[in-house]
Design a protein around this motif. Sequence first.
Motif, PDB file in Angstrom:
ATOM      1  N   GLN A   1      15.160  -6.674  52.748  1.00 27.33           N
ATOM      2  CA  GLN A   1      15.976  -7.412  53.798  1.00 27.33           C
ATOM      3  C   GLN A   1      17.211  -6.347  54.323  1.00 27.33           C
ATOM      4  OE1 GLN A   1      17.442 -11.118  52.289  1.00 27.33           O
ATOM      5  NE2 GLN A   1      15.804 -12.518  52.924  1.00 27.33           N
ATOM      6  N   SER A   2      17.570  -5.652  53.278  1.00 29.12           N
ATOM      7  CA  SER A   2      18.662  -4.836  53.459  1.00 29.12           C
ATOM      8  C   SER A   2      18.071  -3.611  54.027  1.00 29.12           C
ATOM      9  CB  SER A   2      19.283  -4.213  52.060  1.00 29.12           C
ATOM     10  OG  SER A   2      19.705  -5.000  51.636  1.00 29.12           O
ATOM     11  N   ILE A   3      16.773  -3.172  54.146  1.00 28.58           N
ATOM     12  CA  ILE A   3      16.227  -2.037  54.585  1.00 28.58           C
ATOM     13  C   ILE A   3      15.884  -2.440  56.139  1.00 28.58           C
ATOM     14  CG2 ILE A   3      13.875  -0.622  54.724  1.00 28.58           C
ATOM     15  CD1 ILE A   3      13.975  -0.571  51.646  1.00 28.58           C
TER      16      ILE A   3
ATOM     17  N   GLN B   1      12.372  -9.803  39.879  1.00 24.86           N
ATOM     18  CA  GLN B   1      11.875  -8.714  40.440  1.00 24.86           C
ATOM     19  C   GLN B   1      11.329  -9.116  42.016  1.00 24.86           C
ATOM     20  OE1 GLN B   1       8.386  -8.217  37.886  1.00 24.86           O
ATOM     21  NE2 GLN B   1       9.189  -6.593  36.852  1.00 24.86           N
ATOM     22  N   ARG B   2      10.977 -10.248  42.032  1.00 25.79           N
ATOM     23  CA  ARG B   2      10.763 -10.953  43.411  1.00 25.79           C
ATOM     24  C   ARG B   2      12.116 -10.892  44.156  1.00 25.79           C
ATOM     25  NH1 ARG B   2       7.901 -16.895  44.725  1.00 25.79           N
ATOM     26  NH2 ARG B   2       7.801 -16.392  47.191  1.00 25.79           N
ATOM     27  N   CYS B   3      12.949 -11.644  43.449  1.00 26.24           N
ATOM     28  CA  CYS B   3      14.506 -11.726  44.123  1.00 26.24           C
ATOM     29  C   CYS B   3      14.992 -10.405  44.859  1.00 26.24           C
ATOM     30  CB  CYS B   3      15.248 -12.373  43.159  1.00 26.24           C
ATOM     31  SG  CYS B   3      17.074 -12.548  43.945  1.00 26.24           S
ATOM     32  N   TYR B   4      14.968  -9.227  43.840  1.00 27.75           N
ATOM     33  CA  TYR B   4      15.726  -8.190  44.187  1.00 27.75           C
ATOM     34  C   TYR B   4      14.730  -7.418  45.395  1.00 27.75           C
ATOM     35  CZ  TYR B   4      19.152  -9.532  40.733  1.00 27.75           C
ATOM     36  OH  TYR B   4      20.070 -10.281  40.057  1.00 27.75           O
TER      37      TYR B   4
ATOM     38  N   ASP C   1      15.998 -17.875  49.978  1.00 20.45           N
ATOM     39  CA  ASP C   1      17.406 -17.654  49.855  1.00 20.45           C
ATOM     40  C   ASP C   1      17.813 -16.697  48.624  1.00 20.45           C
ATOM     41  OD1 ASP C   1      20.312 -17.621  49.754  1.00 20.45           O
ATOM     42  OD2 ASP C   1      20.475 -19.662  49.828  1.00 20.45           O
ATOM     43  N   TRP C   2      17.401 -15.539  48.832  1.00 20.82           N
ATOM     44  CA  TRP C   2      17.420 -14.533  47.709  1.00 20.82           C
ATOM     45  C   TRP C   2      18.899 -14.220  47.136  1.00 20.82           C
ATOM     46  CZ3 TRP C   2      12.936 -15.198  46.380  1.00 20.82           C
ATOM     47  CH2 TRP C   2      11.729 -15.419  47.155  1.00 20.82           C
ATOM     48  N   SER C   3      19.867 -14.136  47.994  1.00 19.89           N
ATOM     49  CA  SER C   3      21.257 -13.968  47.723  1.00 19.89           C
ATOM     50  C   SER C   3      21.676 -15.092  46.630  1.00 19.89           C
ATOM     51  CB  SER C   3      22.116 -13.877  49.015  1.00 19.89           C
ATOM     52  OG  SER C   3      23.408 -13.939  48.681  1.00 19.89           O
ATOM     53  N   ALA C   4      21.417 -16.235  47.037  1.00 17.24           N
ATOM     54  CA  ALA C   4      21.838 -17.317  46.123  1.00 17.24           C
ATOM     55  C   ALA C   4      21.013 -17.363  44.999  1.00 17.24           C
ATOM     56  CB  ALA C   4      21.472 -18.866  46.933  1.00 17.24           C
TER      57      ALA C   4
END
Length: 186
Positions: free
Chosen positions: A177-179, A168-171, A141-144
């Motif tokens: 995910q965005s790509i 770094q891992r999160c972003y 859950d990278w957004s959270a």
Amino acid sequence: MRGSLRSGQRFRLWSKGRNQRIANTKTLKGLIALSEGKWWQAQRLLTQAGDKSELPLISYLAAARAAHEQGEDADCDDLLHKARDAAPEAEIAVGISQAQILLSRGQYEPCLATLLDLNKKAPKNTYVMKLLREVYIQLNDWSALSKLIPELRKHKAVKPAKLLKTEQRCYSNILEQSISQLPPCG
């Protein structure tokens, strides 16, 4: 008549003191067994101590840990419930123990629910934040996690080097995910 009442009082005081000494001895022996990895013995002694102790919270939490180490999930949950009942004012401590156990069981969703509740009640608790960080990573859950990072930094909940790796891992994962959601070219 007064003499028999006084002797009855003395007996009750003596008995109460004796029970306390026994409970204290069992707590000590149980904590030693827990430290030595003797889970069954620790659980038995600490549960018995908790039932008679003036401070049952410590005994029940440690007994829950011993039950968890044996894979006795029902006993563990029961002991956590006893700890919560014995010391309602220690809700955060019991909740953290419960979250740690759920996390180690791999039960991430219930763990997250517990931690979010604890975070509302104790928003500055850095250990709750650390556990939340771990659960968000496990759940991807990278957004959270990205929303938690400023709080981790503000409260110095994580060492700077570890926080940098987390960021770094999160972003990186958010970017991936965005790509992957972009429409194909051409």
